[in-house]
Design an enzyme around this catalytic site. Sequence first.
Site, PDB file in Angstrom:
ATOM      1  N   CYS A  84     -47.043   7.128 -34.900  1.00  0.00           N
ATOM      2  CA  CYS A  84     -48.009   6.055 -34.600  1.00  0.00           C
ATOM      3  C   CYS A  84     -49.374   6.664 -34.243  1.00  0.00           C
ATOM      4  CB  CYS A  84     -47.473   5.114 -33.521  1.00  0.00           C
ATOM      5  SG  CYS A  84     -48.390   3.537 -33.436  1.00  0.00           S
ATOM      6  N   HIS A 182     -42.743   3.323 -36.180  1.00  0.00           N
ATOM      7  CA  HIS A 182     -42.006   3.868 -35.035  1.00  0.00           C
ATOM      8  C   HIS A 182     -40.560   4.147 -35.445  1.00  0.00           C
ATOM      9  CE1 HIS A 182     -44.890   3.288 -31.702  1.00  0.00           C
ATOM     10  NE2 HIS A 182     -45.339   2.281 -32.436  1.00  0.00           N
ATOM     11  N   GLU A 184     -38.278   5.400 -33.691  1.00  0.00           N
ATOM     12  CA  GLU A 184     -37.405   5.076 -32.552  1.00  0.00           C
ATOM     13  C   GLU A 184     -37.114   3.585 -32.431  1.00  0.00           C
ATOM     14  OE1 GLU A 184     -41.523   4.580 -30.796  1.00  0.00           O
ATOM     15  OE2 GLU A 184     -40.572   5.799 -32.362  1.00  0.00           O
TER      16      GLU A 184
END
Length: 202
Positions: A84, A182, A184
Amino acid sequence: MSVIALIDYGAGNLRSVHNALVAAGADNVAVTADPDVVAKADRIVLPGVGAFAACMNGLSAIGGLIAAMEQRVRGEGAPFLGICVGMQLLADAGEEHGRHAGLGWIGGTVRAFDPQPGLRIPHMGWNDVIPAAPHPVIAAGEAYYLHSYHFADAADVAATSSHGASFVAAVAKDNIVGVQYHPEKSQAYGLATLERFLAWRP
């Protein structure tokens, strides 16, 4: 046991990224701002959440950290992943709240999305990752995005997506890769991205 340095400069979703790296198979993730640890790490991950300038200022405020990253990544070839805003910091500059210098590792400028009728900003939610060329870390799929600025005129585009117009979803150059999305937060696709990064031997 390889050491993954997850850079802690006050501007990243560290817990989630740490947990995702462990879930992807990393056996030793060091959440650190210590230049000595970074200088010896086998791989380096730079997360980032928030404004470009604040993130760059946070990184710059830690004495010796950028120099250690430069030496380990650009000098010695350690695999690097920017996430990001961590990807956006690779650019020459960012234009959020004025123009601010970035790391300058990959040419380009971080700019706001052009306002369009009906276009929601920030760009938030699931969207495509469309590889621009084969890359060991980047694969086609869908990932989770959350951003109002994008890496414009990037010199080394690895993947694109679309929000009103095409934008850069990933960049890659030598041992450096950055993703706008992202991992995650991207469930199975994100976990597979991190697995490929951990296996990558550039």
